[in-house]
Write a protein that holds these residues in place. Structure first.
Motif, PDB file in Angstrom:
ATOM      1  N   MET A  36     -53.234 -20.895 -38.609  1.00 54.59           N
ATOM      2  CA  MET A  36     -52.302 -19.744 -37.963  1.00 54.59           C
ATOM      3  C   MET A  36     -53.051 -18.393 -37.637  1.00 54.59           C
ATOM      4  SD  MET A  36     -48.182 -18.204 -38.936  1.00 54.59           S
ATOM      5  CE  MET A  36     -48.146 -17.246 -38.242  1.00 54.59           C
ATOM      6  N   LYS A  37     -54.592 -18.285 -38.871  1.00 53.74           N
ATOM      7  CA  LYS A  37     -55.718 -17.596 -38.344  1.00 53.74           C
ATOM      8  C   LYS A  37     -56.544 -18.543 -37.564  1.00 53.74           C
ATOM      9  CE  LYS A  37     -56.460 -17.670 -43.210  1.00 53.74           C
ATOM     10  NZ  LYS A  37     -56.668 -17.376 -44.177  1.00 53.74           N
ATOM     11  N   SER A  38     -56.978 -19.637 -37.923  1.00 51.12           N
ATOM     12  CA  SER A  38     -57.927 -20.221 -37.049  1.00 51.12           C
ATOM     13  C   SER A  38     -57.413 -20.269 -35.572  1.00 51.12           C
ATOM     14  CB  SER A  38     -57.226 -21.999 -37.444  1.00 51.12           C
ATOM     15  OG  SER A  38     -58.443 -22.424 -36.279  1.00 51.12           O
ATOM     16  N   ARG A  39     -56.397 -20.770 -35.100  1.00 49.85           N
ATOM     17  CA  ARG A  39     -55.991 -20.202 -33.818  1.00 49.85           C
ATOM     18  C   ARG A  39     -55.865 -18.132 -32.793  1.00 49.85           C
ATOM     19  NH1 ARG A  39     -50.180 -22.995 -33.603  1.00 49.85           N
ATOM     20  NH2 ARG A  39     -50.712 -25.267 -33.481  1.00 49.85           N
ATOM     21  N   LEU A  40     -55.766 -18.008 -34.168  1.00 49.35           N
ATOM     22  CA  LEU A  40     -56.460 -16.669 -33.502  1.00 49.35           C
ATOM     23  C   LEU A  40     -57.324 -16.067 -33.776  1.00 49.35           C
ATOM     24  CD1 LEU A  40     -53.477 -14.097 -35.351  1.00 49.35           C
ATOM     25  CD2 LEU A  40     -53.696 -14.414 -33.471  1.00 49.35           C
ATOM     26  N   MET A  41     -58.450 -16.968 -34.617  1.00 52.43           N
ATOM     27  CA  MET A  41     -59.428 -16.079 -34.527  1.00 52.43           C
ATOM     28  C   MET A  41     -60.552 -17.002 -33.400  1.00 52.43           C
ATOM     29  SD  MET A  41     -61.420 -16.639 -38.229  1.00 52.43           S
ATOM     30  CE  MET A  41     -59.831 -17.900 -39.104  1.00 52.43           C
ATOM     31  N   LYS A  42     -60.229 -18.486 -32.876  1.00 52.81           N
ATOM     32  CA  LYS A  42     -60.533 -18.856 -31.814  1.00 52.81           C
ATOM     33  C   LYS A  42     -60.225 -18.548 -30.224  1.00 52.81           C
ATOM     34  CE  LYS A  42     -60.277 -24.079 -33.119  1.00 52.81           C
ATOM     35  NZ  LYS A  42     -58.844 -25.070 -32.549  1.00 52.81           N
ATOM     36  N   ARG A  43     -59.241 -17.691 -30.397  1.00 53.58           N
ATOM     37  CA  ARG A  43     -58.892 -16.522 -29.157  1.00 53.58           C
ATOM     38  C   ARG A  43     -59.964 -15.601 -28.947  1.00 53.58           C
ATOM     39  NH1 ARG A  43     -52.608 -15.560 -27.938  1.00 53.58           N
ATOM     40  NH2 ARG A  43     -53.372 -14.590 -26.370  1.00 53.58           N
ATOM     41  N   LEU A  44     -59.420 -15.221 -30.597  1.00 53.39           N
ATOM     42  CA  LEU A  44     -61.011 -13.902 -29.905  1.00 53.39           C
ATOM     43  C   LEU A  44     -61.659 -13.965 -30.083  1.00 53.39           C
ATOM     44  CD1 LEU A  44     -60.836 -10.810 -31.201  1.00 53.39           C
ATOM     45  CD2 LEU A  44     -61.067 -11.407 -33.548  1.00 53.39           C
ATOM     46  N   ALA A  45     -62.947 -15.593 -30.272  1.00 52.99           N
ATOM     47  CA  ALA A  45     -63.508 -15.596 -30.018  1.00 52.99           C
ATOM     48  C   ALA A  45     -64.125 -16.176 -28.815  1.00 52.99           C
ATOM     49  CB  ALA A  45     -64.666 -17.456 -31.252  1.00 52.99           C
ATOM     50  N   GLN A  70     -59.753  -5.766 -36.158  1.00 51.71           N
ATOM     51  CA  GLN A  70     -59.146  -4.962 -37.211  1.00 51.71           C
ATOM     52  C   GLN A  70     -58.348  -5.785 -37.935  1.00 51.71           C
ATOM     53  OE1 GLN A  70     -61.157  -2.860 -39.009  1.00 51.71           O
ATOM     54  NE2 GLN A  70     -62.685  -2.863 -37.440  1.00 51.71           N
ATOM     55  N   ALA A  71     -56.642  -6.044 -36.717  1.00 52.40           N
ATOM     56  CA  ALA A  71     -55.821  -6.238 -37.401  1.00 52.40           C
ATOM     57  C   ALA A  71     -56.193  -7.944 -37.742  1.00 52.40           C
ATOM     58  CB  ALA A  71     -54.800  -5.938 -35.931  1.00 52.40           C
ATOM     59  N   LEU A  72     -57.024  -8.046 -37.438  1.00 53.75           N
ATOM     60  CA  LEU A  72     -57.491  -9.947 -37.737  1.00 53.75           C
ATOM     61  C   LEU A  72     -57.600 -10.274 -39.331  1.00 53.75           C
ATOM     62  CD1 LEU A  72     -57.327 -12.544 -37.047  1.00 53.75           C
ATOM     63  CD2 LEU A  72     -59.219 -12.786 -36.199  1.00 53.75           C
ATOM     64  N   THR A  91     -50.616  -9.509 -28.868  1.00 55.42           N
ATOM     65  CA  THR A  91     -50.009  -8.620 -27.662  1.00 55.42           C
ATOM     66  C   THR A  91     -52.048  -8.136 -27.730  1.00 55.42           C
ATOM     67  OG1 THR A  91     -48.037  -8.737 -28.197  1.00 55.42           O
ATOM     68  CG2 THR A  91     -48.972  -7.097 -27.769  1.00 55.42           C
ATOM     69  N   LEU A  92     -52.888  -7.791 -28.712  1.00 57.10           N
ATOM     70  CA  LEU A  92     -53.233  -6.968 -28.767  1.00 57.10           C
ATOM     71  C   LEU A  92     -54.870  -7.530 -27.978  1.00 57.10           C
ATOM     72  CD1 LEU A  92     -54.105  -5.216 -31.829  1.00 57.10           C
ATOM     73  CD2 LEU A  92     -53.577  -3.999 -29.695  1.00 57.10           C
ATOM     74  N   LEU A  93     -54.403  -8.961 -27.909  1.00 58.44           N
ATOM     75  CA  LEU A  93     -55.260 -10.072 -27.191  1.00 58.44           C
ATOM     76  C   LEU A  93     -54.807 -10.010 -25.898  1.00 58.44           C
ATOM     77  CD1 LEU A  93     -56.191 -12.698 -29.539  1.00 58.44           C
ATOM     78  CD2 LEU A  93     -58.048 -11.103 -28.860  1.00 58.44           C
ATOM     79  N   ARG A  94     -53.811 -10.219 -25.909  1.00 56.80           N
ATOM     80  CA  ARG A  94     -53.544 -10.558 -23.855  1.00 56.80           C
ATOM     81  C   ARG A  94     -53.635  -8.556 -23.644  1.00 56.80           C
ATOM     82  NH1 ARG A  94     -48.554 -11.013 -25.615  1.00 56.80           N
ATOM     83  NH2 ARG A  94     -48.528 -12.817 -26.658  1.00 56.80           N
ATOM     84  N   MET A  95     -53.858  -7.402 -24.098  1.00 54.18           N
ATOM     85  CA  MET A  95     -53.990  -6.256 -23.921  1.00 54.18           C
ATOM     86  C   MET A  95     -55.543  -5.932 -23.763  1.00 54.18           C
ATOM     87  SD  MET A  95     -51.161  -4.409 -25.777  1.00 54.18           S
ATOM     88  CE  MET A  95     -52.129  -3.043 -25.254  1.00 54.18           C
TER      89      MET A  95
END
Length: 86
Positions: free
Chosen positions: A75-84, A49-51, A37-41
């Motif tokens: 799950m961690k990997s997918r979030l890190m890719k989206r954050l990058a 920080q949440a990651l 949600t934070l990434l979408r916003m």
């Protein structure tokens, strides 16, 4: 219902473990969705920080075998890719 004392104790332990596992699984899922949600916003700072907090909880859940370690890593990997990419 179990008849022997050992079986009764095993049932009690299983219920406690199940409750602990469910609590940890829901915590991991909610944290994952919050970061999405934070990434979408577009709030990348807060998402970072949440990651970091999510990585800790996912690793803890994997260590306790509430979540499979490969799933936690995925799950961690997918979030890190989206954050990058953000």
């Amino acid at each position: 219902m179990p008849n022997k004392r050992a079986a009764m104790k095993d049932l009690r332990q299983s219920k406690k473990r199940q409750a602990r596992n469910i609590k940890m699984q829901t915590h991991v899922k909610h944290s994952y969705k919050d970061i999405q949600t934070l990434l979408r916003m577009g709030k990348t700072g807060e998402a970072t920080q949440a990651l970091l907090a999510f990585q800790k909880t996912a690793d803890k859940a994997a260590r306790g075998k509430s979540v499979h370690r490969n799933k936690a890593n995925r799950m961690k990997s997918r979030l890190m890719k989206r954050l990058a990419g953000a």
